[in-house]
Design an enzyme around this catalytic site. Sequence first.
Site, short mmCIF file in Angstrom:
data_model
loop_
_atom_site.label_atom_id
_atom_site.label_comp_id
_atom_site.label_asym_id
_atom_site.label_seq_id
_atom_site.Cartn_x
_atom_site.Cartn_y
_atom_site.Cartn_z
N THR A 27 20.27 -4.86 23.94
CA THR A 27 20.21 -4.88 25.41
C THR A 27 19.13 -5.85 25.87
O THR A 27 19.36 -6.68 26.77
CB THR A 27 19.92 -3.46 25.94
OG1 THR A 27 20.98 -2.60 25.50
CG2 THR A 27 19.83 -3.43 27.45
N ASN A 72 33.05 -4.40 21.18
CA ASN A 72 32.62 -3.14 20.58
C ASN A 72 33.69 -2.07 20.61
O ASN A 72 33.68 -1.16 19.79
CB ASN A 72 31.35 -2.63 21.29
CG ASN A 72 31.42 -2.75 22.79
OD1 ASN A 72 31.71 -3.81 23.33
ND2 ASN A 72 31.16 -1.65 23.48
N SER A 78 21.47 -6.71 16.87
CA SER A 78 20.75 -5.44 16.97
C SER A 78 20.74 -4.76 15.61
O SER A 78 21.79 -4.60 14.98
CB SER A 78 21.46 -4.55 18.00
OG SER A 78 20.81 -3.31 18.08
N ALA A 79 19.54 -4.31 15.17
CA ALA A 79 19.40 -3.77 13.81
C ALA A 79 20.20 -2.50 13.58
O ALA A 79 20.74 -2.29 12.49
CB ALA A 79 17.92 -3.50 13.53
N CYS A 106 27.82 3.94 24.81
CA CYS A 106 26.85 3.75 25.88
C CYS A 106 27.38 4.28 27.20
O CYS A 106 26.61 4.57 28.09
CB CYS A 106 26.51 2.27 26.03
SG CYS A 106 25.98 1.53 24.50
#
Length: 397
Positions: free
Chosen positions: A74, A153, A201-202, A327
């Site tokens: 984000t 996603n 993003s990890a 999300c």
Amino acid sequence: MSRTRAYFDHNATTPLRAEVLEGLRAALEETYGNASSIHRDGQRARQLVEEARRKVAVFLNADPREIVFTSGGTESDNTAIFGVVAASEGSRKHVVTTTIEHPAVLNACERLEQLGIDVSYVPVDASGVVNPADLEAALRPETVLASVMHANNETGALQPIPEIASVCHRAGVPLHVDAVQSCGKARVDCGTLGADMLSLSAHKLYGPKGVGVLWIRKGTPFAKLLYGGHHERDRRPGTENVPGIHALGIAVSRCQVEWEAEAERLRKLRDHLESLLLSHVEGVSVNAGGSTRLPNTSNVRIDGVEGEPLVIALDLRGFAVSSGAACSSGSVEPSHVLTAIGLSREQARSCIRISLGMSNTREQVEALAGAIEDSVGHLRRIAPAAGSRVSAGGGSQ
Ligand SMILES: Cc1ncc(COP(=O)(O)O)c(C=O)c1O
């Protein structure tokens, strides 16, 4: 009696790999120095950060100096969008994005509009893919940025980024790519993609939550968002999250070695799952089935049931799946991605997303298919979806 659970929601987040957890724990315990301090404790922390930066650069085929550590996808998306817009010249500014982006991009664009900046939202076709010609048509002389995701996603549909990058560069427009979902599941090579900025993003690739990367190609117009110290070559201030960054480095290195074989394994499992569902459950179709998709992602529409109760029924049977982007769960609105590919609101509410990952086996996939078949039969009897009828046949789109 407790049942073993099977996790099929890897696009929402992934568990930590054992070696990532080990590295994270060791760094938390032992490397507590501030990476900006000049003493040995600080130098050790700096070493971990720079080691991780090199690993990420190798993973993305980028220059380590172009890697900026952030707090996740984000922040990377917001930093790219607001950073380029703030740095670009001109009183009239315009941004191009697509209708299927993650809220981290869409809501940032909505904010741009509130600030008086024009935004164009390029539509996708029925398989969830942007046509580069449509994007080209949306560009204007005052366009300062295009932002297009690499993989969606929800559907897993991969976008033609190299073609989109060519179109943008012909017009002199920098391109930001949200690669949060594709990193670790598809080839993400900054050289080949041709983009100017890229988000990672990890926690989507077996790393910890709250740490990510924004890759900024040298020369891209960029103004930092946050003001503070001069960390990250003056692009993102704040004391570095050394353990998180170290863990991210371990996660990307492991991914680099394993992702291709794993992608092949997951593709077979995903295809097996879809063929079981298509042959055993009436009224099933695969959303974006006609696109080149992430190998782990299956978004299916099941006529005659609502996605949310199906997710709950499966949860009670020990399976974690999702009825849309994690999300936005809790929201009653149907997925904007599924309506963008042409589904009605009712159809979009009849979908679930199954996203596979490292722990999943053939046995789990078969058990999940059986649980879906049973749960769908049960729900159709007790709680049929409002206004929807089972249409025989199904089949992938
Ligand atoms: C495509 C995409 N972009 C951005 C994000 C946000 O990433 P993070 O959770 O690291 O903030 C997500 C997370 O779901 C995502 O799927």
